[in-house]
Structures are given as C-alpha cells and as structure tokens.
Design a protein around this motif. Sequence first.
Motif, PDB file in Angstrom:
ATOM      1  N   LEU A   1       0.868  -1.169   0.000  1.00 53.96           N
ATOM      2  CA  LEU A   1       0.000   0.000   0.000  1.00 53.96           C
ATOM      3  C   LEU A   1       0.910   1.225   0.000  1.00 53.96           C
ATOM      4  O   LEU A   1       1.793   1.334   0.852  1.00 53.96           O
ATOM      5  N   ALA A   2       0.720   2.120  -0.942  1.00 52.16           N
ATOM      6  CA  ALA A   2       1.626   3.265  -1.083  1.00 52.16           C
ATOM      7  C   ALA A   2       0.837   4.568  -1.196  1.00 52.16           C
ATOM      8  O   ALA A   2      -0.173   4.633  -1.900  1.00 52.16           O
ATOM      9  N   VAL A   3       1.315   5.609  -0.496  1.00 56.16           N
ATOM     10  CA  VAL A   3       0.734   6.945  -0.605  1.00 56.16           C
ATOM     11  C   VAL A   3       1.871   7.940  -0.836  1.00 56.16           C
ATOM     12  O   VAL A   3       2.990   7.752  -0.343  1.00 56.16           O
ATOM     13  N   PRO A   4       1.631   9.004  -1.581  1.00 57.11           N
ATOM     14  CA  PRO A   4       2.695   9.972  -1.859  1.00 57.11           C
ATOM     15  C   PRO A   4       2.979  10.880  -0.667  1.00 57.11           C
ATOM     16  O   PRO A   4       2.097  11.200   0.118  1.00 57.11           O
ATOM     17  N   ILE A   5       4.241  11.291  -0.536  1.00 59.67           N
ATOM     18  CA  ILE A   5       4.621  12.352   0.395  1.00 59.67           C
ATOM     19  C   ILE A   5       4.698  13.633  -0.428  1.00 59.67           C
ATOM     20  O   ILE A   5       5.507  13.743  -1.353  1.00 59.67           O
ATOM     21  N   ILE A   6       3.836  14.580  -0.114  1.00 57.84           N
ATOM     22  CA  ILE A   6       3.703  15.796  -0.929  1.00 57.84           C
ATOM     23  C   ILE A   6       4.087  17.019  -0.101  1.00 57.84           C
ATOM     24  O   ILE A   6       3.614  17.193   1.026  1.00 57.84           O
ATOM     25  N   ARG A   7       4.967  17.811  -0.670  1.00 57.46           N
ATOM     26  CA  ARG A   7       5.341  19.081  -0.056  1.00 57.46           C
ATOM     27  C   ARG A   7       5.299  20.168  -1.133  1.00 57.46           C
ATOM     28  O   ARG A   7       5.868  19.977  -2.225  1.00 57.46           O
ATOM     29  N   ASP A   8       4.650  21.276  -0.841  1.00 59.54           N
ATOM     30  CA  ASP A   8       4.534  22.382  -1.803  1.00 59.54           C
ATOM     31  C   ASP A   8       3.988  21.894  -3.146  1.00 59.54           C
ATOM     32  O   ASP A   8       4.490  22.244  -4.212  1.00 59.54           O
ATOM     33  N   SER A   9       2.972  21.034  -3.047  1.00 59.89           N
ATOM     34  CA  SER A   9       2.266  20.503  -4.229  1.00 59.89           C
ATOM     35  C   SER A   9       3.157  19.625  -5.100  1.00 59.89           C
ATOM     36  O   SER A   9       2.804  19.348  -6.251  1.00 59.89           O
ATOM     37  N   LYS A  10       4.279  19.144  -4.579  1.00 62.76           N
ATOM     38  CA  LYS A  10       5.154  18.261  -5.339  1.00 62.76           C
ATOM     39  C   LYS A  10       5.335  16.945  -4.578  1.00 62.76           C
ATOM     40  O   LYS A  10       5.425  16.932  -3.354  1.00 62.76           O
ATOM     41  N   VAL A  11       5.386  15.850  -5.346  1.00 63.53           N
ATOM     42  CA  VAL A  11       5.639  14.545  -4.750  1.00 63.53           C
ATOM     43  C   VAL A  11       7.138  14.414  -4.505  1.00 63.53           C
ATOM     44  O   VAL A  11       7.935  14.450  -5.439  1.00 63.53           O
ATOM     45  N   VAL A  12       7.520  14.274  -3.228  1.00 63.33           N
ATOM     46  CA  VAL A  12       8.947  14.197  -2.885  1.00 63.33           C
ATOM     47  C   VAL A  12       9.316  12.838  -2.314  1.00 63.33           C
ATOM     48  O   VAL A  12      10.454  12.619  -1.902  1.00 63.33           O
ATOM     49  N   GLY A  13       8.383  11.917  -2.275  1.00 63.15           N
ATOM     50  CA  GLY A  13       8.662  10.587  -1.762  1.00 63.15           C
ATOM     51  C   GLY A  13       7.371   9.827  -1.558  1.00 63.15           C
ATOM     52  O   GLY A  13       6.321  10.213  -2.087  1.00 63.15           O
ATOM     53  N   ALA A  14       7.456   8.755  -0.806  1.00 61.15           N
ATOM     54  CA  ALA A  14       6.274   7.924  -0.585  1.00 61.15           C
ATOM     55  C   ALA A  14       6.407   7.184   0.737  1.00 61.15           C
ATOM     56  O   ALA A  14       7.510   6.911   1.207  1.00 61.15           O
ATOM     57  N   ALA A  15       5.259   6.879   1.329  1.00 62.34           N
ATOM     58  CA  ALA A  15       5.186   6.005   2.508  1.00 62.34           C
ATOM     59  C   ALA A  15       4.530   4.707   2.055  1.00 62.34           C
ATOM     60  O   ALA A  15       3.471   4.733   1.422  1.00 62.34           O
ATOM     61  N   CYS A  16       5.172   3.593   2.367  1.00 65.29           N
ATOM     62  CA  CYS A  16       4.692   2.298   1.893  1.00 65.29           C
ATOM     63  C   CYS A  16       4.505   1.340   3.064  1.00 65.29           C
ATOM     64  O   CYS A  16       5.332   1.294   3.979  1.00 65.29           O
ATOM     65  N   LEU A  17       3.425   0.591   3.021  1.00 68.49           N
ATOM     66  CA  LEU A  17       3.178  -0.452   4.010  1.00 68.49           C
ATOM     67  C   LEU A  17       3.115  -1.776   3.264  1.00 68.49           C
ATOM     68  O   LEU A  17       2.235  -1.984   2.428  1.00 68.49           O
ATOM     69  N   GLU A  18       4.088  -2.644   3.539  1.00 69.14           N
ATOM     70  CA  GLU A  18       4.189  -3.917   2.840  1.00 69.14           C
ATOM     71  C   GLU A  18       3.540  -5.013   3.684  1.00 69.14           C
ATOM     72  O   GLU A  18       3.734  -5.075   4.892  1.00 69.14           O
ATOM     73  N   TYR A  19       2.778  -5.871   3.018  1.00 64.75           N
ATOM     74  CA  TYR A  19       2.092  -6.976   3.680  1.00 64.75           C
ATOM     75  C   TYR A  19       2.476  -8.290   3.025  1.00 64.75           C
ATOM     76  O   TYR A  19       2.513  -8.400   1.799  1.00 64.75           O
ATOM     77  N   SER A  20       2.741  -9.292   3.851  1.00 63.89           N
ATOM     78  CA  SER A  20       2.901 -10.642   3.330  1.00 63.89           C
ATOM     79  C   SER A  20       1.528 -11.170   2.922  1.00 63.89           C
ATOM     80  O   SER A  20       0.531 -10.938   3.614  1.00 63.89           O
ATOM     81  N   ALA A  21       1.483 -11.866   1.808  1.00 62.09           N
ATOM     82  CA  ALA A  21       0.210 -12.448   1.372  1.00 62.09           C
ATOM     83  C   ALA A  21      -0.310 -13.460   2.384  1.00 62.09           C
ATOM     84  O   ALA A  21      -1.510 -13.768   2.408  1.00 62.09           O
ATOM     85  N   GLU A  22       0.580 -13.981   3.242  1.00 63.11           N
ATOM     86  CA  GLU A  22       0.164 -14.959   4.232  1.00 63.11           C
ATOM     87  C   GLU A  22      -0.824 -14.365   5.232  1.00 63.11           C
ATOM     88  O   GLU A  22      -1.668 -15.077   5.767  1.00 63.11           O
ATOM     89  N   GLU A  23      -0.713 -13.071   5.507  1.00 61.57           N
ATOM     90  CA  GLU A  23      -1.634 -12.450   6.459  1.00 61.57           C
ATOM     91  C   GLU A  23      -3.044 -12.427   5.895  1.00 61.57           C
ATOM     92  O   GLU A  23      -4.021 -12.713   6.595  1.00 61.57           O
ATOM     93  N   LEU A  24      -3.181 -12.069   4.615  1.00 61.64           N
ATOM     94  CA  LEU A  24      -4.507 -12.104   3.995  1.00 61.64           C
ATOM     95  C   LEU A  24      -5.022 -13.535   3.897  1.00 61.64           C
ATOM     96  O   LEU A  24      -6.201 -13.806   4.108  1.00 61.64           O
ATOM     97  N   LYS A  25      -4.093 -14.456   3.602  1.00 57.50           N
ATOM     98  CA  LYS A  25      -4.493 -15.857   3.487  1.00 57.50           C
ATOM     99  C   LYS A  25      -5.049 -16.368   4.804  1.00 57.50           C
ATOM    100  O   LYS A  25      -6.020 -17.124   4.833  1.00 57.50           O
TER     101      LYS A  25
END
Length: 475
Positions: free
Chosen positions: A156-180
């Motif tokens: 799951l990824a969302v942009p890090i935005i400063r002054d209306s510009k994308v300067v990076g991203a925050a990501c949350l990684e999940y193992s498929a085993e958790e959904l399973k």
Amino acid sequence: MINHRDRNHYLPKMMGMVGLVVSIIAGILAMNLYYFKEVEKSLMEQTFHDIKLENDKVLSYLQNLTEAKFEWLELFAALCDLPDGSGNESWWELLEESEKETSRLGIVDHKGTIYYGNHQSADISSRAYYKKVLLGEKNISRLLPGGFEGQDGIVLAVPIIRDSKVVGAACLEYSAEELKAHLEDSPLNQSGANLIFTEEGQIMVSSSGVSQKDTVYDLLEGMEFREGQSLDQMKQAVKDGQAGYLIYYENNNKRLLYYQPTGIEDWMVASLVKTEMYESMLYRIRSLTLGFITSSTIMLVSAVLLILGILHYRKKEEKRAQKDYLTGVYTRETAKKLVSQGLKGMGNKRFYACMFLDIDDFKKINDTFGHHKGDLVLIEVGQILSACTRQEDVIVRFGGDEFCIWLYGMRGRKQPEAIAARILNAFNISGNIHASIGITQVGENENDYDAILRRADEALYQAKGKGKNQYAVKR
C-alpha cells in the motif's frame, strides 16, 4: 364365513376403504414430491445466500483494512520528515517498531530508494506502484512474488507531498500470508474456499482449499459448464466490473462460485463451495420421502396421534423459544411482538425508551479464550442486565453479542442514562465486560418499532466512536 348378501354389502365398503387409502397415499405422494422440490429449491437458495454472505464478509474485511491503513499512511506522510538518506530522520524508530513477520513500513525518497526499519534499503524506482505514487496517486500493488522477505506480498503506497510536489512515498508492505490467514478463518473452508484475483485472473491470495494455479481461469479451465453458463461469460463480467454466480461441475460434482469487485484497484473477491453436502442432504430427503410413502399405509392409524403429539410438542417448544437458550432473555422475534404491542399503550402504560448494547471487543474474547468463555460472558451480561432493570422492562438478545433493552412505564429524560450508567458500572465491577450503549427516547405517539431501533443503533455507533465503554443518546 361371509355369505353372498354380506359380500355384496362388504365389497363396496372394502372398495371404498381401499379407495380412501389409495387417495390418501396418492395425496401423501403428491405432497411429498412437492415438498421435495421445494426443499431442493430452498437448499439451493440457501447455498447461494450463504456463499454471498461469506463473500461479503471477506469484501468488508478487505475494504476496512485498506481504508484504515491508507488513512494512517496519509497522516504519516503528511507529518513525517522528508527522506534524505541521512539516517537522522525522525521516523526511523517507527520503522524499526513496524518490522514484523507479516508487515513492515518503508519510506521512499524521490529517487525511488526505500528505507526499512532494519536500515536496509532497496531500489523500487521501476515498480508500477511507485510510478503511480509519483503521479500523486495512492494505490495498492499487484502481488509481488518474493517481494516481502522472500514471500509473496502486496504494498500500500501513498505519496509524500510538499509544496504541491511529490517528494517521496510512505509504503506499508504486507505478506500475502496475512490475507491468506483471514481467508482461511471461515466456516466456508469446510466445504469450499475464498480467493482474491485480478481482472486478468491472477490469483493474488487464496485459502488452502484452492488448487495451485496461476489464474482463476486456469483453475476453471476444463470444468464442465451447464445451464447456459460459460467461462467466457465470467471473464466478460469480471472485465465489466460486475458481480455474478458461476455453476460448474468437476468430475460430475457440482460447484458454485460467487465473485464481485472489491473497489480496490482491479481486485475481485471470489468464494466457491462444493455442493456434495447439499446433494447428500437431497439424497437423504429423497430416501426418507420414499420410505415415508412406503410405510404410509401402516402409519395412517397412528398419524392422528402423531400429529396431536407434534402439536403439543410444538406448543411447548414455542413457549420455550420465547427466551434465548443461553442468556435467558427474550429472543428477537418474541421481543418484537411484545414491544410492538406495548408501543400502542398510552401514558405510563407503554415503552418510553430503547437502549441498544454491544459488548466491546467480543470477538477478541472468543479468539483469545475460546467460545466457551464467550458464552460465559454472554450469560453474565444477561444476568447483569436483568439485575439492573425491572421486571416490566424487556431485555432482548438481538443477535451475537448485541442486546436491546426496552424501558417500560417510567418517565424522565435522564432515567435511561442513569440505568445505562448503572449497567456500565456493573460491567466494570465484573472485571470481564466492557460495553457500548446507544439510547433513544420514544415519542408519545411513536409506535414504529424498526425506526426506534435504528435510532438506538445509531446512538450505539456514536458511543463506539467516542471510545467505547460508554453510552450516547440520540434524540
């Protein structure tokens, strides 16, 4: 010995009796054939209902999970330091705390380098989900084989935005085993399975009951389709983002599959069930029907006594069914009859308030201590509610861990709140129970049972929204 005259009188009577018996047997046969067809229809309808209900549960879980995680990620992205690779950013401690066997948090800089809590980093600049983030779009990745510590995973990824510009991203990684693990935590797994797949059919996650195939279409390829259905119809429905049922046969055994879009990227969630149990039940019903018809002649004499016995038994059972077998309070159906009648009264001879109660974190009690402990908690809740109310009040087990209390005869806007406080205090003293309560007053001329319940239910959600273990009032 019967003489000729007697025989002339006897034979018509015998023929009449035989005709009566034949008519009764024919009637029983017709009734049972009709009954069998209705049961077959009802069982199939129930199977359709159960599989859709299970599918909706999985869909709700996915939507709630992603919505909650995205909200958290967006808040984090709005407040976190910009990633500069110095190792001094304020979020490193949070990254380290988030390192788990099934999930982890990562921060990506504008060059596509992601940093993890163990101070490892990786280049994800070519990943499709990162490219979408650069465009300012939050998104969820496809299944990434080996993308989570050698395990299949999603991001799951969302942009890090400063002054209306994308300067990076925050990501949350999940193992498929958790959904399973969630897909497998289902009563459906006794006779079926759940899976999540994409528009192209790629199976992202599935419970253990699903054959190891790359796509859901590979899984269905070679199956026999009847009743005007086909795999191409399913593919088109999935492409159009539509829900649907699919009936197919595997080695002449009937299978039922239900699928619907999740609203998350192009994911679809599907549930399938094997109908052997359904067919076995039909076979047993057919056998019982034939046996009943065969023995019907013998049972004619005892039928009246049997019916009288059944009516007597049902009368006793109906009286017993007014109370919930576990908690001793009224059942939902009985309470509706009592309250609907009570809402027609005048003055103090009617119900004046409704309270909707839900045990906080009851699922956690069941999951942690087992269903026996959960039953003991429900029994204690029934006892406490009875002790905190009057005999004239109607206490209802509305379903699962939900209870409803209809207060009768008294007046005073603050009285229900005092009773709610008394109940919460009793729960707290017990040490085992916390609950949320929604309260609504009943108008002097109000008699719409369902409308009053809805207001109390809305008040309950307000109470839960304020932090649980408290009550809220909706006027």
